[in-house]
Write a protein that holds these residues in place. Structure first.
Motif, PDB file in Angstrom:
ATOM      1  N   GLY A 173       9.173  -7.795  -3.693  1.00 45.79           N
ATOM      2  CA  GLY A 173       9.096  -6.336  -3.752  1.00 45.79           C
ATOM      3  C   GLY A 173       7.893  -5.872  -4.554  1.00 45.79           C
ATOM      4  N   LYS A 174       7.611  -6.573  -5.660  1.00 48.72           N
ATOM      5  CA  LYS A 174       6.453  -6.228  -6.493  1.00 48.72           C
ATOM      6  C   LYS A 174       5.146  -6.558  -5.777  1.00 48.72           C
ATOM      7  CE  LYS A 174       8.982  -7.103 -10.797  1.00 48.72           C
ATOM      8  NZ  LYS A 174       9.148  -8.040 -11.941  1.00 48.72           N
ATOM      9  N   ILE A 175       5.099  -7.716  -5.133  1.00 49.78           N
ATOM     10  CA  ILE A 175       3.870  -8.133  -4.452  1.00 49.78           C
ATOM     11  C   ILE A 175       3.455  -7.125  -3.388  1.00 49.78           C
ATOM     12  CG2 ILE A 175       2.942  -9.861  -2.831  1.00 49.78           C
ATOM     13  CD1 ILE A 175       4.599 -11.974  -4.422  1.00 49.78           C
ATOM     14  N   PHE A 176       4.433  -6.587  -2.657  1.00 50.67           N
ATOM     15  CA  PHE A 176       4.131  -5.649  -1.563  1.00 50.67           C
ATOM     16  C   PHE A 176       4.335  -4.183  -1.946  1.00 50.67           C
ATOM     17  CE2 PHE A 176       4.771  -9.617   0.688  1.00 50.67           C
ATOM     18  CZ  PHE A 176       3.813  -9.562   1.680  1.00 50.67           C
ATOM     19  N   ASN A 177       4.664  -3.947  -3.212  1.00 48.20           N
ATOM     20  CA  ASN A 177       4.913  -2.581  -3.684  1.00 48.20           C
ATOM     21  C   ASN A 177       6.036  -1.902  -2.897  1.00 48.20           C
ATOM     22  OD1 ASN A 177       4.646  -0.304  -5.257  1.00 48.20           O
ATOM     23  ND2 ASN A 177       2.937   0.544  -4.069  1.00 48.20           N
ATOM     24  N   VAL A 178       7.104  -2.644  -2.677  1.00 43.84           N
ATOM     25  CA  VAL A 178       8.316  -2.072  -2.072  1.00 43.84           C
ATOM     26  C   VAL A 178       9.500  -2.386  -2.995  1.00 43.84           C
ATOM     27  CG1 VAL A 178       7.549  -2.047   0.330  1.00 43.84           C
ATOM     28  CG2 VAL A 178       8.526  -4.154  -0.614  1.00 43.84           C
ATOM     29  N   GLN A 179       9.290  -2.111  -4.282  1.00 45.63           N
ATOM     30  CA  GLN A 179      10.287  -2.468  -5.289  1.00 45.63           C
ATOM     31  C   GLN A 179      11.625  -1.797  -5.045  1.00 45.63           C
ATOM     32  OE1 GLN A 179       7.133  -1.368  -5.780  1.00 45.63           O
ATOM     33  NE2 GLN A 179       6.491  -1.727  -7.890  1.00 45.63           N
TER      34      GLN A 179
END
Length: 331
Positions: A173-179
């Motif tokens: 989620g952090k890597i793709f900014n979809v936390q």
């Protein structure tokens, strides 16, 4: 206002300009310049923690093995999967539409040349995939500006746990900014575990539970250092363990668990595979004295639900809970 918007749309169409409609997930990722860089802790093949920095969201992910693929699909990231491989079973029905959009390879474990030809900027897989007989250590790819992420419970972390599954989902989620989506998935799992363990505390006795599979000689036990074992403990039951996670047939009989989960390698939706695993216990004359056999408390659980299980972790939690506490309804 509605009339003005319709007029503007008509003007655009007449002028030959087609408005681009983005999915909410894609908009969120592509409008996040101020969010990056982000640094994530993962592992190399020596099982050492390493830090990997992402200057932007990956755009071409090479995903190998069940939980790698399904976690990306659960996060709505199918547009960013350049290639995928290594499914043990069909993806969950709720991910099927997303899966239909990706390039799924027939080769179960693609070689290094296949990976490089796809020009990925992230390889997401299991620990074993980065052995010398497969792709080699992660350094090879980092030197070529290709990031890697190894799922912790696939062999990288010293101890498997539910927390590792949560962390992998949250890290993606952090890597793709979809936390927000990642946190929603994890919160659902945590809430279910808390609900079940809370109800279990009201019981007079905690059932003794063994998670096992047959080996050529004796029984392999899923103990405290395994995901399956950690699930059982967090659900409030007493986990039957063994030295080095192994039992002889005699020790298996002596342990006399009240509940047995026998692990099988087929599809989690295959009744035939599940029944075959159960039959191997209940139909063996040697095991007729076992409490679990006598009380019809032998259940089957797919490996994919309790080993590096990703979003199927919730399925494993429910499978175990319904067997351990059949008088309760946790669906």
């Amino acid at each position: 206002m509605k009339k003005i918007l319709l007029v503007l749309l008509a003007v655009l169409l007449l002028s030959g300009c087609t408005p681009q409609i983005e999915t909410p997930i894609k908009e969120e990722i592509e409008n996040s310049d101020s969010y990056y860089p982000v640094t994530i802790t993962t592992y190399n093949f020596a099982k050492e923690p390493i830090e990997v920095t992402f200057d932007k969201a990956p755009e071409k992910v090479f995903a190998v093995y069940q939980n790698s693929i399904e976690t990306l699909l659960a996060l709505g990231l199918e547009d960013y999967i350049v290639a995928a491989a290594g499914l043990d079973q069909d993806v969950k029905p709720e991910y099927q539409d997303g899966f239909n959009k990706i390039n799924y390879l027939t080769e179960f474990t693609p070689d290094k040349e296949t990976v490089l030809m796809s020009q990925p900027d992230l390889i997401l897989s299991w620990y074993s995939y980065f052995s010398e007989k497969n792709l080699g250590d992660v350094d090879f790819f980092h030197e070529r500006n290709i990031n890697t992420y190894i799922m912790q419970n696939s062999g990288a972390a010293a101890k498997q746990s539910l927390e590792n599954e949560y962390t992998d989902i949250l890290n993606l989620g952090k890597i793709f900014n979809v936390q927000e989506k990642a946190e929603e998935i994890v919160a659902q799992m945590k809430t279910k575990v808390e609900t079940i363990s809370s109800e279990a505390k009201k019981m007079d006795n905690s059932p003794r539970v063994l998670v096992m599979e047959f080996e050529k000689e004796g029984v392999r036990v899923y103990g405290e250092n395994t995901l399956g074992g950690d699930m059982v403990k967090q659900l409030g039951a007493e986990l039957v363990t063994a030295n080095e996670n192994k039992m002889s047939n005699e020790e298996f009989i002596q342990s006399n668990p009240e509940v047995i989960f026998t692990v099988y390698f087929g599809s989690s939706s295959s009744i035939a595979d599940a029944d075959a695993a159960i039959d191997k216990v209940v139909n063996d004359p040697r095991y007729q004295s076992l409490s679990a056999v006598q009380n019809n408390r032998v259940y089957a659980i797919s490996l994919g639900e309790m080993y590096c299980s990703g979003t199927r972790t919730l399925d494993g939690i429910l499978r175990l809970a319904n067997g351990i506490y059949p008088e309760m309804d946790f669906e």
